[in-house]
Scaffold this motif. Structure first.
Motif, mmCIF file in Angstrom:
data_model
loop_
_atom_site.group_PDB
_atom_site.id
_atom_site.type_symbol
_atom_site.label_atom_id
_atom_site.label_comp_id
_atom_site.label_asym_id
_atom_site.label_seq_id
_atom_site.Cartn_x
_atom_site.Cartn_y
_atom_site.Cartn_z
ATOM 1 N N GLY A 15 0.672 -1.304 0.004
ATOM 2 C CA GLY A 15 0.060 0.068 -0.090
ATOM 3 C C GLY A 15 0.856 1.339 0.157
ATOM 4 N N PRO A 16 1.977 1.544 1.039
ATOM 5 C CA PRO A 16 2.513 2.788 1.028
ATOM 6 C C PRO A 16 3.394 2.819 -0.258
ATOM 7 C CG PRO A 16 2.626 1.437 3.132
ATOM 8 C CD PRO A 16 2.183 0.515 1.965
ATOM 9 N N ASP A 17 3.416 3.807 -1.188
ATOM 10 C CA ASP A 17 3.823 3.873 -2.254
ATOM 11 C C ASP A 17 5.423 4.402 -1.893
ATOM 12 O OD1 ASP A 17 1.425 4.074 -2.922
ATOM 13 O OD2 ASP A 17 1.183 5.884 -4.169
ATOM 14 N N GLU A 18 5.655 4.790 -0.942
ATOM 15 C CA GLU A 18 7.046 5.238 -0.421
ATOM 16 C C GLU A 18 7.910 4.033 -0.197
ATOM 17 O OE1 GLU A 18 4.275 8.060 1.775
ATOM 18 O OE2 GLU A 18 4.341 5.947 0.955
ATOM 19 N N GLN A 19 7.417 2.564 -0.066
ATOM 20 C CA GLN A 19 8.144 1.771 0.115
ATOM 21 C C GLN A 19 7.838 0.321 -0.956
ATOM 22 O OE1 GLN A 19 6.830 0.813 4.368
ATOM 23 N NE2 GLN A 19 5.450 -1.154 3.289
ATOM 24 N N TYR A 20 7.398 0.915 -2.088
ATOM 25 C CA TYR A 20 7.137 -0.010 -2.965
ATOM 26 C C TYR A 20 8.001 -1.307 -3.132
ATOM 27 C CZ TYR A 20 5.516 -2.594 -7.123
ATOM 28 O OH TYR A 20 5.280 -3.631 -8.036
ATOM 29 N N VAL A 21 9.343 -0.907 -3.256
ATOM 30 C CA VAL A 21 10.543 -1.926 -3.603
ATOM 31 C C VAL A 21 10.447 -2.587 -2.360
ATOM 32 C CG1 VAL A 21 12.765 -1.947 -4.016
ATOM 33 C CG2 VAL A 21 11.600 -0.241 -5.428
ATOM 34 N N ILE A 60 15.374 4.016 -8.372
ATOM 35 C CA ILE A 60 14.117 4.663 -8.421
ATOM 36 C C ILE A 60 13.064 4.812 -7.330
ATOM 37 C CG2 ILE A 60 12.761 2.499 -9.224
ATOM 38 C CD1 ILE A 60 11.833 3.862 -11.938
ATOM 39 N N GLN A 61 13.323 4.167 -6.423
ATOM 40 C CA GLN A 61 12.601 4.427 -5.270
ATOM 41 C C GLN A 61 12.966 5.611 -4.627
ATOM 42 O OE1 GLN A 61 9.792 1.954 -3.588
ATOM 43 N NE2 GLN A 61 9.589 3.964 -3.279
ATOM 44 N N ARG A 62 14.077 6.026 -4.419
ATOM 45 C CA ARG A 62 14.644 7.311 -4.071
ATOM 46 C C ARG A 62 14.107 8.322 -4.707
ATOM 47 N NH1 ARG A 62 19.639 4.462 -3.373
ATOM 48 N NH2 ARG A 62 20.324 5.242 -5.441
ATOM 49 N N ASP A 63 13.929 8.326 -6.250
ATOM 50 C CA ASP A 63 13.285 9.396 -6.965
ATOM 51 C C ASP A 63 11.783 9.574 -6.848
ATOM 52 O OD1 ASP A 63 15.818 10.142 -8.017
ATOM 53 O OD2 ASP A 63 15.669 8.800 -9.654
ATOM 54 N N ILE A 64 11.335 8.329 -6.630
ATOM 55 C CA ILE A 64 9.843 8.144 -6.502
ATOM 56 C C ILE A 64 9.546 9.019 -5.312
ATOM 57 C CG2 ILE A 64 7.906 6.828 -5.774
ATOM 58 C CD1 ILE A 64 9.047 4.702 -8.133
ATOM 59 N N ASN A 65 10.211 8.595 -4.019
ATOM 60 C CA ASN A 65 10.086 9.311 -2.946
ATOM 61 C C ASN A 65 10.339 10.731 -2.947
ATOM 62 O OD1 ASN A 65 9.237 6.854 -1.985
ATOM 63 N ND2 ASN A 65 11.449 6.534 -0.600
ATOM 64 N N ASP A 66 11.273 11.317 -3.629
ATOM 65 C CA ASP A 66 11.363 12.731 -3.586
ATOM 66 C C ASP A 66 10.139 13.229 -4.456
ATOM 67 O OD1 ASP A 66 14.017 12.611 -2.875
ATOM 68 O OD2 ASP A 66 14.967 12.712 -4.657
ATOM 69 N N ILE A 67 9.644 12.402 -5.430
ATOM 70 C CA ILE A 67 8.595 12.888 -5.970
ATOM 71 C C ILE A 67 7.228 13.128 -5.086
ATOM 72 C CG2 ILE A 67 6.507 12.577 -7.776
ATOM 73 C CD1 ILE A 67 8.977 11.561 -9.436
ATOM 74 N N ILE A 68 7.099 12.045 -4.258
ATOM 75 C CA ILE A 68 6.064 12.150 -3.349
ATOM 76 C C ILE A 68 6.017 12.934 -2.298
ATOM 77 C CG2 ILE A 68 4.952 10.611 -1.378
ATOM 78 C CD1 ILE A 68 5.722 8.064 -3.247
ATOM 79 N N ILE A 69 7.329 13.371 -1.876
ATOM 80 C CA ILE A 69 7.716 14.215 -0.750
ATOM 81 C C ILE A 69 7.209 15.848 -1.483
ATOM 82 C CG2 ILE A 69 9.231 15.731 0.270
ATOM 83 C CD1 ILE A 69 10.790 12.823 0.762
ATOM 84 N N ALA A 70 7.471 16.021 -2.646
ATOM 85 C CA ALA A 70 7.122 17.407 -3.410
ATOM 86 C C ALA A 70 5.681 17.294 -3.448
ATOM 87 C CB ALA A 70 7.667 17.331 -4.779
ATOM 88 N N LEU A 119 10.186 17.103 -12.103
ATOM 89 C CA LEU A 119 10.724 15.819 -11.519
ATOM 90 C C LEU A 119 10.376 14.736 -12.124
ATOM 91 C CD1 LEU A 119 10.423 16.739 -7.640
ATOM 92 C CD2 LEU A 119 12.557 16.786 -8.852
ATOM 93 N N ILE A 120 9.161 14.510 -12.293
ATOM 94 C CA ILE A 120 8.608 13.171 -12.811
ATOM 95 C C ILE A 120 9.202 13.053 -14.342
ATOM 96 C CG2 ILE A 120 6.639 11.847 -13.629
ATOM 97 C CD1 ILE A 120 4.924 13.636 -11.549
ATOM 98 N N ASP A 121 9.046 13.994 -15.153
ATOM 99 C CA ASP A 121 9.751 13.968 -16.471
ATOM 100 C C ASP A 121 11.120 13.522 -16.348
ATOM 101 O OD1 ASP A 121 7.160 14.530 -17.396
ATOM 102 O OD2 ASP A 121 7.623 16.619 -17.887
#
Length: 303
Positions: free
Chosen positions: A190-196, A236-246, A293-295
């Motif tokens: 469920g938590p996107d921040e920990q998908y991996v 990629i999880q680090r980058d996803i988390n940066d986006i989620i924080i934003a 950031l996403i792009d």
């Protein structure tokens, strides 16, 4: 039944409004088609990301209907039918079955603090009302109830229970649920921040509220995990988390930020319904930066 249809990236579907704030058929179907073209496995319809607690019964039925009309047979469809009353949950469950959904899901009862016997009865009455398989939804940070192992094991006695969408933050919960249920059972991260992390520790799939904002990145994360490329998966999880924080850094609801980002990505699904607050003021100027950031991340992992 085969559970393969439930394995993959399944975005939690957003409420789609017209300019007057009413459920929009056209915009609902536009978002369905956009996500289908991105290559996701399915859609989780009518949950937290769908602002379900702010919709009346007819609005929830309308969204279920429009999604089914757009992508039934092309995507796996899971109907979240949790509602304040068992009566309304049953009505939604039966309607989702009529529409051809692949499975039902529900949070535990909200507002009142109820004993586990009441939660068990609530989920069981939903399951008994339709022939579809059922996915437990554990999200203690919003419902106030964290699924216990005792109730989980009791629920497993019902053969309709095929999975659990686990949105509690400890990744260990995923491992414990998977260990208790075995291989013929789907645990959704469920938590996107920990998908991996969730996938590595035992989750078979994922359902998430930010997936639709950046489906390319979650699909790539799944590719890295499933092929054992864990260095890239961590990256990629680090980058996803940066986006989620934003996405969570602006005034207003995270979902209003996501919807503004989606507008820049070519999909207008309106704003959010009160009391959720839209992005406003100077923060509107920051949306383009989040899209960038996403792009940038998409380009980074497409090489």
């Amino acid at each position: 039944m085969t559970l393969e249809k439930f394995k993959g990236i399944i975005p939690a579907f957003y409420a789609c409004y017209d300019e007057a704030g009413e459920i929009s058929e056209d915009r609902t179907k536009d978002l369905c088609n956009y996500l289908f073209e991105k290559g996701v496995k399915g859609l989780y319809v009518g949950g937290s990301s769908g602002e379900c607690i702010y919709h009346n019964l007819e609005e929830r039925k309308a969204t279920l209907k429009y999604v089914a009309e757009a992508v039934k047979g092309r995507l796996t469809l899971i109907a979240h039918v949790g509602a304040p009353s068992t009566r309304d949950s049953v009505i939604l469950a039966q309607y989702a079955e009529e529409l051809g959904y692949d499975a039902l899901s529900a949070i535990p009862p909200i507002y009142f603090s109820l004993p586990e016997s009441s939660i068990y009865k609530y989920w069981t009455e939903i399951m008994e009302s339709a022939e579809l398989p059922f996915i437990i939804y554990n999200i203690p940070q919003t419902t106030g109830y964290n699924l216990s192992m005792n109730l989980f094991k009791r629920m497993l006695e019902n053969k309709k229970v095929i999975g659990v969408k686990n949105s509690s933050m400890p990744a260990m919960d995923i491992e414990r649920f998977k260990a208790a249920a075995g291989e013929n059972f789907i645990v959704f991260n469920g938590p996107d921040e920990q998908y991996v992390a969730g996938r590595v520790i035992g989750a078979d799939s994922g359902i998430g509220g930010t997936y639709a904002a950046m489906p390319e990145l979650l699909l790539k994360a799944e590719e890295f995990v499933s092929t054992g490329n864990f260095e890239q998966a961590r990256s990629i999880q680090r980058d996803i988390n940066d986006i989620i924080i934003a996405l969570c850094s602006l005034n207003g609801s995270m979902y209003s930020t996501i919807k503004e980002v989606l507008k820049l990505r070519g999909v207008n699904v309106g704003s959010v319904r009160g009391p959720l607050e839209p992005v406003h003021g100077e923060d509107l100027s920051k949306i383009a930066g989040i899209k960038e950031l996403i792009d940038t991340a998409i380009l980074k992992y497409s090489r």
